[in-house]
Write a protein that holds these residues in place. Structure first.
Motif, PDB file in Angstrom:
ATOM      1  N   THR A 155       0.842  -1.195   0.000  1.00  0.00           N
ATOM      2  CA  THR A 155       0.000   0.000   0.000  1.00  0.00           C
ATOM      3  C   THR A 155       0.877   1.246   0.000  1.00  0.00           C
ATOM      4  OG1 THR A 155      -0.163  -0.021   2.418  1.00  0.00           O
ATOM      5  CG2 THR A 155      -1.905  -1.138   1.187  1.00  0.00           C
ATOM      6  N   GLY A 156       0.363   2.313  -0.578  1.00  0.00           N
ATOM      7  CA  GLY A 156       1.122   3.550  -0.690  1.00  0.00           C
ATOM      8  C   GLY A 156       0.752   4.551   0.377  1.00  0.00           C
ATOM      9  N   PRO A 157       1.319   5.745   0.307  1.00  0.00           N
ATOM     10  CA  PRO A 157       1.011   6.796   1.286  1.00  0.00           C
ATOM     11  C   PRO A 157      -0.482   7.127   1.369  1.00  0.00           C
ATOM     12  CG  PRO A 157       2.970   7.380   0.033  1.00  0.00           C
ATOM     13  CD  PRO A 157       2.381   6.167  -0.625  1.00  0.00           C
ATOM     14  N   ASP A 158      -1.229   6.843   0.308  1.00  0.00           N
ATOM     15  CA  ASP A 158      -2.672   7.098   0.312  1.00  0.00           C
ATOM     16  C   ASP A 158      -3.464   5.922   0.880  1.00  0.00           C
ATOM     17  OD1 ASP A 158      -2.337   5.233  -1.673  1.00  0.00           O
ATOM     18  OD2 ASP A 158      -3.218   6.447  -3.285  1.00  0.00           O
ATOM     19  N   LYS A 159      -2.742   4.898   1.399  1.00  0.00           N
ATOM     20  CA  LYS A 159      -3.337   3.710   2.023  1.00  0.00           C
ATOM     21  C   LYS A 159      -3.986   2.762   1.009  1.00  0.00           C
ATOM     22  CE  LYS A 159      -2.274   5.798   5.852  1.00  0.00           C
ATOM     23  NZ  LYS A 159      -0.988   5.489   6.521  1.00  0.00           N
ATOM     24  N   LYS A 160      -3.856   3.065  -0.270  1.00  0.00           N
ATOM     25  CA  LYS A 160      -4.450   2.214  -1.299  1.00  0.00           C
ATOM     26  C   LYS A 160      -3.396   1.261  -1.864  1.00  0.00           C
ATOM     27  CE  LYS A 160      -7.811   5.740  -2.725  1.00  0.00           C
ATOM     28  NZ  LYS A 160      -8.294   6.574  -3.863  1.00  0.00           N
ATOM     29  N   PRO A 161      -3.812   0.086  -2.358  1.00  0.00           N
ATOM     30  CA  PRO A 161      -2.858  -0.846  -2.959  1.00  0.00           C
ATOM     31  C   PRO A 161      -2.143  -0.229  -4.158  1.00  0.00           C
ATOM     32  CG  PRO A 161      -4.945  -1.943  -2.514  1.00  0.00           C
ATOM     33  CD  PRO A 161      -5.177  -0.481  -2.304  1.00  0.00           C
ATOM     34  N   VAL A 162      -0.841  -0.421  -4.190  1.00  0.00           N
ATOM     35  CA  VAL A 162      -0.043   0.024  -5.339  1.00  0.00           C
ATOM     36  C   VAL A 162      -0.147  -1.037  -6.433  1.00  0.00           C
ATOM     37  CG1 VAL A 162       2.268   0.648  -6.136  1.00  0.00           C
ATOM     38  CG2 VAL A 162       1.537   1.258  -3.819  1.00  0.00           C
ATOM     39  N   THR A 163      -0.417  -0.609  -7.653  1.00  0.00           N
ATOM     40  CA  THR A 163      -0.530  -1.556  -8.768  1.00  0.00           C
ATOM     41  C   THR A 163       0.413  -1.236  -9.917  1.00  0.00           C
ATOM     42  OG1 THR A 163      -2.354  -0.279  -9.718  1.00  0.00           O
ATOM     43  CG2 THR A 163      -2.939  -2.091  -8.241  1.00  0.00           C
ATOM     44  N   SER A 164       1.153  -0.140  -9.799  1.00  0.00           N
ATOM     45  CA  SER A 164       2.074   0.253 -10.863  1.00  0.00           C
ATOM     46  C   SER A 164       3.504   0.222 -10.329  1.00  0.00           C
ATOM     47  CB  SER A 164       1.741   1.663 -11.374  1.00  0.00           C
ATOM     48  OG  SER A 164       2.589   2.035 -12.432  1.00  0.00           O
ATOM     49  N   PHE A 165       4.311  -0.678 -10.901  1.00  0.00           N
ATOM     50  CA  PHE A 165       5.680  -0.870 -10.447  1.00  0.00           C
ATOM     51  C   PHE A 165       6.637  -0.785 -11.636  1.00  0.00           C
ATOM     52  CE2 PHE A 165       2.937  -2.968  -7.452  1.00  0.00           C
ATOM     53  CZ  PHE A 165       3.512  -2.725  -6.213  1.00  0.00           C
ATOM     54  N   ALA A 166       7.801  -0.198 -11.411  1.00  0.00           N
ATOM     55  CA  ALA A 166       8.822  -0.105 -12.454  1.00  0.00           C
ATOM     56  C   ALA A 166       9.521  -1.449 -12.614  1.00  0.00           C
ATOM     57  CB  ALA A 166       9.832   0.981 -12.101  1.00  0.00           C
ATOM     58  N   VAL A 167      10.016  -1.689 -13.815  1.00  0.00           N
ATOM     59  CA  VAL A 167      10.773  -2.911 -14.080  1.00  0.00           C
ATOM     60  C   VAL A 167      12.196  -2.751 -13.565  1.00  0.00           C
ATOM     61  CG1 VAL A 167      11.693  -4.424 -15.877  1.00  0.00           C
ATOM     62  CG2 VAL A 167       9.368  -3.530 -16.074  1.00  0.00           C
ATOM     63  N   ASP A 168      12.640  -3.704 -12.753  1.00  0.00           N
ATOM     64  CA  ASP A 168      13.995  -3.714 -12.207  1.00  0.00           C
ATOM     65  C   ASP A 168      14.591  -5.083 -12.488  1.00  0.00           C
ATOM     66  OD1 ASP A 168      16.334  -3.329 -10.731  1.00  0.00           O
ATOM     67  OD2 ASP A 168      15.388  -3.933  -8.861  1.00  0.00           O
ATOM     68  N   GLN A 169      15.668  -5.119 -13.244  1.00  0.00           N
ATOM     69  CA  GLN A 169      16.282  -6.382 -13.645  1.00  0.00           C
ATOM     70  C   GLN A 169      15.230  -7.322 -14.235  1.00  0.00           C
ATOM     71  OE1 GLN A 169      18.771  -7.084  -9.873  1.00  0.00           O
ATOM     72  NE2 GLN A 169      20.140  -7.732 -11.514  1.00  0.00           N
ATOM     73  N   THR A 170      14.462  -6.810 -15.165  1.00  0.00           N
ATOM     74  CA  THR A 170      13.450  -7.501 -15.981  1.00  0.00           C
ATOM     75  C   THR A 170      12.166  -7.844 -15.226  1.00  0.00           C
ATOM     76  OG1 THR A 170      14.053  -9.849 -15.677  1.00  0.00           O
ATOM     77  CG2 THR A 170      15.353  -8.575 -17.286  1.00  0.00           C
ATOM     78  N   LYS A 171      12.074  -7.553 -13.919  1.00  0.00           N
ATOM     79  CA  LYS A 171      10.892  -7.916 -13.134  1.00  0.00           C
ATOM     80  C   LYS A 171      10.353  -6.710 -12.370  1.00  0.00           C
ATOM     81  CE  LYS A 171      11.450 -12.240 -14.297  1.00  0.00           C
ATOM     82  NZ  LYS A 171      10.509 -12.944 -15.209  1.00  0.00           N
ATOM     83  N   ARG A 172       9.037  -6.722 -12.129  1.00  0.00           N
ATOM     84  CA  ARG A 172       8.419  -5.648 -11.349  1.00  0.00           C
ATOM     85  C   ARG A 172       8.433  -5.922  -9.851  1.00  0.00           C
ATOM     86  NH1 ARG A 172       5.832  -5.275 -16.288  1.00  0.00           N
ATOM     87  NH2 ARG A 172       5.651  -3.122 -17.054  1.00  0.00           N
ATOM     88  N   MET A 173       8.694  -7.155  -9.485  1.00  0.00           N
ATOM     89  CA  MET A 173       8.759  -7.495  -8.065  1.00  0.00           C
ATOM     90  C   MET A 173       9.741  -8.645  -7.880  1.00  0.00           C
ATOM     91  SD  MET A 173       7.553  -6.975  -4.899  1.00  0.00           S
ATOM     92  CE  MET A 173       6.009  -6.060  -5.133  1.00  0.00           C
ATOM     93  N   HIS A 174      10.672  -8.457  -6.946  1.00  0.00           N
ATOM     94  CA  HIS A 174      11.575  -9.538  -6.536  1.00  0.00           C
ATOM     95  C   HIS A 174      11.190  -9.909  -5.103  1.00  0.00           C
ATOM     96  CE1 HIS A 174      14.484  -9.223  -9.930  1.00  0.00           C
ATOM     97  NE2 HIS A 174      14.003  -7.983  -9.965  1.00  0.00           N
ATOM     98  N   PHE A 175      11.073 -11.193  -4.859  1.00  0.00           N
ATOM     99  CA  PHE A 175      10.612 -11.675  -3.565  1.00  0.00           C
ATOM    100  C   PHE A 175      11.613 -12.692  -3.031  1.00  0.00           C
ATOM    101  CE2 PHE A 175       8.276 -14.587  -0.834  1.00  0.00           C
ATOM    102  CZ  PHE A 175       7.485 -13.746  -0.072  1.00  0.00           C
ATOM    103  N   TYR A 176      11.944 -12.560  -1.749  1.00  0.00           N
ATOM    104  CA  TYR A 176      12.927 -13.457  -1.137  1.00  0.00           C
ATOM    105  C   TYR A 176      12.358 -14.043   0.149  1.00  0.00           C
ATOM    106  CZ  TYR A 176      15.906 -10.569  -4.116  1.00  0.00           C
ATOM    107  OH  TYR A 176      16.435  -9.884  -5.183  1.00  0.00           O
ATOM    108  N   ALA A 177      12.641 -15.303   0.379  1.00  0.00           N
ATOM    109  CA  ALA A 177      12.286 -15.961   1.638  1.00  0.00           C
ATOM    110  C   ALA A 177      13.557 -16.539   2.240  1.00  0.00           C
ATOM    111  CB  ALA A 177      11.266 -17.073   1.393  1.00  0.00           C
ATOM    112  N   ILE A 178      13.746 -16.331   3.551  1.00  0.00           N
ATOM    113  CA  ILE A 178      14.926 -16.863   4.236  1.00  0.00           C
ATOM    114  C   ILE A 178      14.505 -17.249   5.653  1.00  0.00           C
ATOM    115  CG2 ILE A 178      15.750 -14.640   5.112  1.00  0.00           C
ATOM    116  CD1 ILE A 178      18.081 -17.292   3.612  1.00  0.00           C
ATOM    117  N   ARG A 179      14.964 -18.412   6.115  1.00  0.00           N
ATOM    118  CA  ARG A 179      14.664 -18.816   7.480  1.00  0.00           C
ATOM    119  C   ARG A 179      15.610 -18.089   8.426  1.00  0.00           C
ATOM    120  NH1 ARG A 179      13.994 -24.647  10.398  1.00  0.00           N
ATOM    121  NH2 ARG A 179      16.263 -24.580  10.381  1.00  0.00           N
TER     122      ARG A 179
END
Length: 246
Positions: free
Chosen positions: A42-66
């Motif tokens: 969510t952004g500063p306006d409390k609404k879900p963000v739906t527009s993301f810039a491409v970074d290294q060919t992807k709009r979202m990078h996600f990591y999981a680590i124990r």
């Protein structure tokens, strides 16, 4: 700074920064089987963000680590029209996990600002802690040997070199992966603080290697677990080693 991104986002240990917040209901995830982790930014306006810039060919990078720095996963989740992302995680071992979302808003107050936010999740069951492997400069994966040269100091930019060999011979057929020849993620022992580095080596076709140069900046001293991802013959390899930072 050349060869480094996400430094402006800090260590990634908060779920909010500059009015942006990582939200989600998945605080408990099933053990031992693939599972989807759902979240929203969510952004500063409390609404879900739906527009993301491409970074290294992807709009979202996600990591999981124990929490013991095992079980590393680097995924590229999918977003529904309402801004809900789903990361399809491979089976998770019981324990405490931290989930990182790395992104750059393409509109609004945070436009063009790289952010890394995180939340924790629990995987029920008997959790056995895996001791962190001793610090070293080499790692083996899929028949490849990865060697790190350089002595990074906390909070200072420092040159670092990674060399890839196989059967004692230099590897020169690295393929581009996410617009680079290697993707390097690091997590700090104790608090799982996040850092992301990538080579400054210019990409030129499917013949990268054997040497990759980085400008490394790890913010705090101690042991960091490094995960180096590189691709050959269409296959992704992930090498892990522990680096001691003074």
């Amino acid at each position: 700074m050349p060869g480094m991104d996400h430094m402006a986002a800090g260590n990634g240990l908060a779920d909010n920064k500059d009015g942006y917040r990582l939200t989600g209901k998945d605080t408990t995830l099933a053990a031992g089987k693939p599972t989807g982790y759902r979240f929203t930014v969510t952004g500063p306006d409390k609404k879900p963000v739906t527009s993301f810039a491409v970074d290294q060919t992807k709009r979202m990078h996600f990591y999981a680590i124990r929490s013991d720095l095992t079980g590393f996963q680097h995924l590229h989740p999918t977003m529904a029209a309402d801004g809900t992302w789903t990361a399809d995680l491979a089976a998770l071992a019981p324990g405490s996990w931290r989930m990182f979302a790395s992104f750059t808003p393409d509109t609004g107050a945070g436009k063009d600002t790289a952010l890394v936010l995180s939340r924790t999740a629990t995987v029920p069951g008997t959790a056995s802690k895996t001791p962190l492997p001793a610090a070293g400069k080499t790692a083996e994966v899929d028949g490849y040997t990865v060697t790190v040269k350089g002595e990074p100091m906390a909070g200072m930019e420092h040159p670092m070199t990674v060399t890839v060999t196989k059967d004692g011979k230099p590897v020169t057929d690295l393929q581009p992966y996410l617009d680079t020849y290697a993707h390097l993620t690091a997590f700090h022992e104790g608090d799982t603080a996040f850092a992301h580095l990538h080579p400054i080596t210019k990409v030129d076709g499917d013949h990268g290697g054997p040497e990759l140069s980085f400008n490394a900046e790890l913010p705090t001293s101690g042991n960091w677990r490094l995960f180096l991802q590189f691709q050959t013959g269409g296959k992704l390899h992930t090498a892990a080693l522990t680096l001691s930072v003074g």
